[in-house]
Design an enzyme around this catalytic site. Structure first.
Site, PDB file in Angstrom:
ATOM      1  CE  LYS B  78       6.959 -13.400  -2.585  1.00 54.02           C
ATOM      2  NZ  LYS B  78       5.905 -14.312  -3.060  1.00 54.02           N
ATOM      3  CB  SER B 153       3.454 -12.100  -5.203  1.00 55.33           C
ATOM      4  OG  SER B 153       3.798 -13.308  -4.546  1.00 55.33           O
ATOM      5  CB  SER B 177       3.319 -16.007  -6.095  1.00 56.10           C
ATOM      6  OG  SER B 177       2.204 -15.165  -6.106  1.00 56.10           O
TER       7      SER B 177
END
Lengths: 94, 489
Positions: B78, B153, B177
Site C-alpha cells: 500500500k 482505504s 481499511s
C-alpha cells in the site's frame, strides 16, 4: 449548529482556505458531521476515564543515545526549495 | 505464464521444487499488472528494475540453500508505507513527488524475508475513505465489477490481490481499511492487534488506531506473512515487546468447542438482507465445524461510528499539520509570505475528504469543543472497549459481517458523507478497542463478494487465523476469482 464564520475560523486555524463559493456547502457538511456526533451525548460517561490508547500503558522509553536513522542528503532531496543544508522559505524579516 | 491466482504457500512449494523461479513469477506479475491496471487503477507505482533485481537475488539465495516460505514471492505495498527510493505518495497530491530515503519497518521485514516488492498500491488519500474514490490518482475499480468500488482505504491492495496481480499486498486499517476492502473484493485481510506490527515509516493517519496487516487469498497466507511482519520495533514506542508466536503452527487445530459470539447489533437495520443471509450461513459452517454459537450484545456498536469520527479526524488534524510545504511535499507557486505558503500549499495539496476531516478534527480539539466532543469520545471509546472485553471474557471470538453492504457503484451520489461513514459500523469497534480482526470471503450476493469478520482478544491473531483457516478448509469462497477474461484477452 455551527455558522460559516466559525467554519472559516477553524479553517484558518488549520491553515486551510475555503472560498466564498464553497463556504455554504462546507458549513452544511460540517453540521452534518456534527449531527452524527450528537449521539455521544446519550452515553453516560460519569467517572469513565478517557481511553487515549488501546494499550493503555506507558510508552516505552529507549536509551537516551544519539542515533542517525536517515541520511540528511536523502531528506533534503525532498525539500521543495533548499540551499546547502537549509530549507528555503519566503523572507520572514525585512 | 504462471497461474495468477496461486497462494503464497503454493508458490513457495513450486519455488522450492524448482518448478518456477522468482524471476518468472515477477515477470509474469509485471506483465499482468501492465495488462490489467489501466482498467483497475490498483497500482500507482511499478518498480520493475527493483523487482527484477530482488527476484534475481532471491533466486540466487535459494540456489545457495536459503529456504523461507516467502523467499522470492512477489507482493505489493500500500502506498502508505515508506519505500526507500520509490515514490510514496499516500495517494495525495501533497506527497505525489515524495521519495523516502528510508524503508518502513514492515517493508524492511518483508524484504528481509525475501519477498519481492513489485511496487505500490493505490488507496484513499491519506487512508481517509471507504471506497478508494478519494485518491489523487483516481478511483480503483473492483475486479468483480468495474463499475463498483473496491472498498477502502486499502482498495488498491484488495483489488490487486483479487485480480491476481500478486498473492499478497500490505494494507493498513484505522477503521476497517483492510477488512472492508478485503470483504468487497473477496479476499482475506487481517488487522492485527494495535501494537503487534510496527508503524514506523507508515504515514500516520490516526496514531492510536493505525495498524498494518496482510491482505492475501487465504488465512494460511496471512499467517505466513504475519510471521514476518509482526514483532517489537524500537523505532515505534507503541509497538509491543511481546514475543511473536508461529502463526502457521496452530492453523490445523480443531475449532470444536470454541465459543463464537454473535452480537445482535451486527445484524441490525444497517445490514443488507443478502449480506445477512450469507454471513448467517457462514456462521452455521463454523457451527458445523464444532464451534458453539452464542448470542451476545455490543450495545454501543452504533456509537462507535460517532466516536471514531471524532477521534480519527482529531488525530489526523494533528498528524497532518506536518504538511506545510517547507521540508517535503507539495509547495504552492510564488508564495507571498510564510503564512501564504502554509495556507495555499495545504489548500491546494490536500483533497476534499482530507480537508473535511482536518477541519472537523481541528474543531473538536479546539478549547471550546474539546470536552463536548474529544474528551467525550475518548470516554465512550473506553465504554466500547469494555463491552468488547466483557464479551470476549465469555466467548473466544466474535463473528459477524465485515461490511453492511456489498461493493457499491462508483460515484454513488445518493450516499451522503455520513452514509459513507456508516459503512465502517462493524469494523470500527476493533480499532477503538485495539483488537485483532480478520475478514474472510463468505459467499456472493448478486455476483459480489461478502466478507465474514472474526474479532479476537488482544494478541489473539493465532486463534483468529486458526478459525479462518478451518472455515476455508470447509468452504471454497476464498478460491473464487473474478472473470477478467475480457481484459486479459
Amino acid at each position: 449548529m455551527t455558522d460559516a464564520a466559525t467554519v472559516r475560523d477553524v479553517a484558518a486555524l488549520a491553515r486551510l482556505a475555503i472560498s466564498d463559493q464553497d463556504i455554504e456547502n462546507a458549513t452544511a457538511e460540517f453540521n452534518q458531521t456534527l449531527a452524527l456526533f450528537d449521539a455521544l451525548s446519550s452515553a453516560d460517561t460519569t467517572d469513565v476515564a478517557p481511553m487515549i490508547n488501546p494499550l493503555d500503558s506507558a510508552q516505552r522509553l529507549r536509551v537516551d543515545s544519539v542515533e542517525t536513522l536517515v541520511d540528511r542528503a536523502g531528506l533534503m532531496q525532498n525539500a521543495p526549495a533548499s540551499e546547502e543544508d537549509y530549507f528555503l522559505v519566503p523572507r520572514v524579516l525585512d | 505464464m504462471t497461474e495468477p491466482f496461486e497462494t503464497i504457500s503454493s508458490l513457495a512449494k513450486q519455488l522450492d521444487a524448482g518448478r518456477v523461479s522468482s524471476r518468472e513469477l515477477v515477470e509474469d506479475a509485471i506483465a499482468r499488472t501492465e495488462t490489467l491496471n489501466s482498467a483497475l487503477n490498483a497500482v500507482i507505482a511499478l518498480d520493475k528494475p527493483g523487482a527484477l533485481a530482488a527476484a534475481d537475488k532471491a533466486d540466487k539465495a535459494r540456489a545457495d540453500g536459503s529456504t523461507s516460505p516467502l523467499l522470492g514471492v512477489p507482493m505489493l505495498h500500500k502506498d502508505i508505507f515508506c519505500t526507500r527510493g520509490v515514490q510514496t505518495s499516500c495517494a495525495s497530491k501533497m506527497l505525489a513527488d515524495f521519495v523516502p530515503p528510508y524503508d518502513a519497518t514492515v517493508v524492511k521485514k518483508l524484504d528481509a524475508a525475501g519477498m519481492v516488492s513489485l511496487g505500490k498500491c493505490n488507496m484513499d488519500e491519506f487512508a481517509m475513505g471507504s471506497s478508494n474514490e478519494t485518491s489523487f490518482f483516481g478511483a480503483v475499480k473492483n475486479p468483480w465489477d468495474l463499475n463498483r468500488v473496491p472498498g477502502g482505504s486499502s482498495g488498491g491492495s484488495a483489488a490487486a490481490v483479487a485480480a491476481g496481480l500478486a498473492p499478497l499486498a500490505t494494507g493498513t486499517d484505522t477503521g476497517g481499511s483492510i477488512r472492508q476492502p478485503a470483504a468487497l473484493c473477496g479476499i482475506t485481510g487481517l488487522k492485527p492487534t494495535y501494537g503487534r506490527v510496527s508503524r514506523y515509516g507508515m504515514i500516520a493517519f490516526a496514531s492510536s488506531m493505525d495498524q498494518a496487516g496482510p491482505m492475501a487469498r487465504t488465512a494460511e497466507d496471512c499467517a505466513l506473512v504475519l510471521n514476518a511482519m509482526a514483532g517489537h520495533d524500537p523505532l515505534d514506542s507503541t509497538c509491543a515487546d511481546i514475543s511473536v508466536p508461529d502463526y502457521s503452527a496452530g492453523l490445523e487445530q480443531s475449532i470444536e468447542g470454541l465459543r463464537v459470539g454473535i452480537p445482535k447489533e451486527f445484524f441490525s437495520s444497517h445490514l443488507n438482507d443478502g449480506v445477512a443471509a450469507t454471513v448467517t450461513a457462514a456462521i452455521k459452517e463454523l457451527e458445523a465445524a464444532g464451534a458453539v454459537i452464542v448470542d451476545v450484545s455490543l450495545p454501543s456498536t452504533d456509537l462507535g461510528v460517532s466516536t471514531y469520527y471524532v477521534i480519527a479526524p482529531a488525530e489526523a488534524s494533528a498528524n497532518l499539520s506536518r504538511y506545510d510545504g517547507v521540508r517535503y511535499g507539495y509547495r504552492c507557486d510564488n508564495p507571498s509570505d510564510l503564512q501564504d505558503l502554509y495556507l495555499r500549499s495545504r489548500t491546494e495539496g490536500f483533497g476534499e475528504e482530507v480537508k473535511r476531516r482536518i477541519l472537523i478534527g481541528t474543531f473538536t480539539l479546539s478549547a471550546a469543543s474539546y470536552d463536548q466532543y474529544f474528551m467525550k469520545a475518548q470516554q465512550v471509546r473506553r465504554l466500547i472497549a469494555d463491552e468488547y472485553e466483557s464479551v470476549l471474557n465469555d466467548v473466544d471470538v466474535i463473528a459477524g459481517p465485515s461490511a453492511p453492504n456489498t461493493a457499491f457503484v462508483l460515484n454513488d451520489g445518493s450516499k451522503s458523507i455520513t452514509d459513507m461513514y456508516m459503512e465502517d459500523v462493524f469494523t470500527i469497534g476493533a480499532n477503538l478497542a485495539g483488537l485483532p480482526a480478520i475478514s474472510v470471503p463468505a459467499g456472493l450476493v448478486d455476483g459480489l463478494p461478502v466478507g465474514m469478520q472474526l474479532i479476537g482478544s488482544r494478541f489473539g491473531e493465532a486463534q483468529l487465523l486458526n478459525i479462518a483457516h478451518q472455515f476455508q478448509r470447509r468452504t471454497d469462497w476464498h478460491s473464487l476469482t473474478p472473470d477478467l477474461e475480457g481484459l486479459t484477452g
